[in-house]
Design a protein around this motif. Sequence first.
Motif, PDB file in Angstrom:
ATOM      1  N   ALA A 120       0.843  -1.200   0.000  1.00 39.04           N
ATOM      2  CA  ALA A 120       0.000   0.000   0.000  1.00 39.04           C
ATOM      3  C   ALA A 120       0.880   1.252   0.000  1.00 39.04           C
ATOM      4  O   ALA A 120       0.616   2.206  -0.740  1.00 39.04           O
ATOM      5  N   TRP A 121       1.946   1.255   0.813  1.00 37.17           N
ATOM      6  CA  TRP A 121       2.883   2.383   0.791  1.00 37.17           C
ATOM      7  C   TRP A 121       3.560   2.478  -0.575  1.00 37.17           C
ATOM      8  O   TRP A 121       3.789   3.580  -1.093  1.00 37.17           O
ATOM      9  N   ASN A 122       3.876   1.344  -1.147  1.00 33.82           N
ATOM     10  CA  ASN A 122       4.489   1.321  -2.472  1.00 33.82           C
ATOM     11  C   ASN A 122       3.572   1.978  -3.505  1.00 33.82           C
ATOM     12  O   ASN A 122       4.015   2.796  -4.311  1.00 33.82           O
ATOM     13  N   MET A 123       2.278   1.630  -3.465  1.00 30.20           N
ATOM     14  CA  MET A 123       1.337   2.229  -4.407  1.00 30.20           C
ATOM     15  C   MET A 123       1.243   3.733  -4.184  1.00 30.20           C
ATOM     16  O   MET A 123       1.222   4.510  -5.145  1.00 30.20           O
ATOM     17  N   LYS A 124       1.195   4.158  -2.936  1.00 28.37           N
ATOM     18  CA  LYS A 124       1.134   5.596  -2.657  1.00 28.37           C
ATOM     19  C   LYS A 124       2.359   6.298  -3.244  1.00 28.37           C
ATOM     20  O   LYS A 124       2.235   7.385  -3.834  1.00 28.37           O
ATOM     21  N   ALA A 125       3.534   5.698  -3.100  1.00 33.07           N
ATOM     22  CA  ALA A 125       4.755   6.289  -3.650  1.00 33.07           C
ATOM     23  C   ALA A 125       4.703   6.321  -5.170  1.00 33.07           C
ATOM     24  O   ALA A 125       5.098   7.313  -5.796  1.00 33.07           O
ATOM     25  N   LYS A 126       4.211   5.255  -5.790  1.00 31.30           N
ATOM     26  CA  LYS A 126       4.116   5.214  -7.252  1.00 31.30           C
ATOM     27  C   LYS A 126       3.177   6.294  -7.768  1.00 31.30           C
ATOM     28  O   LYS A 126       3.439   6.911  -8.801  1.00 31.30           O
ATOM     29  N   ILE A 127       2.089   6.529  -7.055  1.00 32.96           N
ATOM     30  CA  ILE A 127       1.154   7.588  -7.462  1.00 32.96           C
ATOM     31  C   ILE A 127       1.813   8.957  -7.308  1.00 32.96           C
ATOM     32  O   ILE A 127       1.692   9.815  -8.189  1.00 32.96           O
ATOM     33  N   LEU A 128       2.529   9.174  -6.206  1.00 32.52           N
ATOM     34  CA  LEU A 128       3.254  10.438  -6.036  1.00 32.52           C
ATOM     35  C   LEU A 128       4.219  10.660  -7.195  1.00 32.52           C
ATOM     36  O   LEU A 128       4.291  11.753  -7.762  1.00 32.52           O
ATOM     37  N   HIS A 129       4.957   9.632  -7.558  1.00 30.65           N
ATOM     38  CA  HIS A 129       5.904   9.733  -8.665  1.00 30.65           C
ATOM     39  C   HIS A 129       5.174  10.041  -9.976  1.00 30.65           C
ATOM     40  O   HIS A 129       5.610  10.883 -10.763  1.00 30.65           O
ATOM     41  N   ALA A 130       4.042   9.366 -10.201  1.00 27.12           N
ATOM     42  CA  ALA A 130       3.255   9.602 -11.423  1.00 27.12           C
ATOM     43  C   ALA A 130       2.753  11.045 -11.480  1.00 27.12           C
ATOM     44  O   ALA A 130       2.575  11.596 -12.568  1.00 27.12           O
ATOM     45  N   GLU A 131       2.556  11.654 -10.328  1.00 21.33           N
ATOM     46  CA  GLU A 131       2.116  13.050 -10.264  1.00 21.33           C
ATOM     47  C   GLU A 131       3.286  14.031 -10.398  1.00 21.33           C
ATOM     48  O   GLU A 131       3.077  15.233 -10.344  1.00 21.33           O
TER      49      GLU A 131
END
Length: 179
Positions: A120-131
């Motif tokens: 879940a933290w990984n997904m949050k980080a991936k979304i931050l990066h995508a933004e």
Amino acid sequence: GSEKHLSRHHAAISACPFFQVTVDELMGFDEDLLEREIDAVLQKYGVLCQDNASKARAFITQAYGQYPNDDRIMHRYMWDIAGGLADNQPEDLLAHKEEFLSICDKILKNSEREELRLDAWNMKAKILHAEGRTEEALAVYREKFVSWFQTSGQKTEQLFGKDTPEFLYWVKRNLYELA
């Protein structure tokens, strides 16, 4: 006043040893049965993933509708929609951002499974990066994930003396994994 009445009523029932039955039992809820059902769903999903990705996605989407609060189902659904754990396309992550963040928050709030919490933290980080918020994404990894020196692989090799075959085996295995 009705909340106080219900609270007193519930306390009276809970305190009375006469009933000796849980609310789950009264409602016919069987946690073991539910766990077996979800295990079967996840097993079937795993088989479908190997045979037919589109059928697997349809199946896990349906399962998510049936078991919307199960952490393992939420996890599989989210990562299936995201295209897997690696090589995610930023546009896919952003297209499902709100849903994914909601799932991540549920997992982080309710799950005791550390691997799901880390994903879940990984997904949050991936979304931050995508933004375009890469520094914030990197901060998530620094704060929420252990360093390489704290991994099971690193600790495993430290069990053995440096002049033993077991040590060499684990060092080679860890180096191979890192490479």
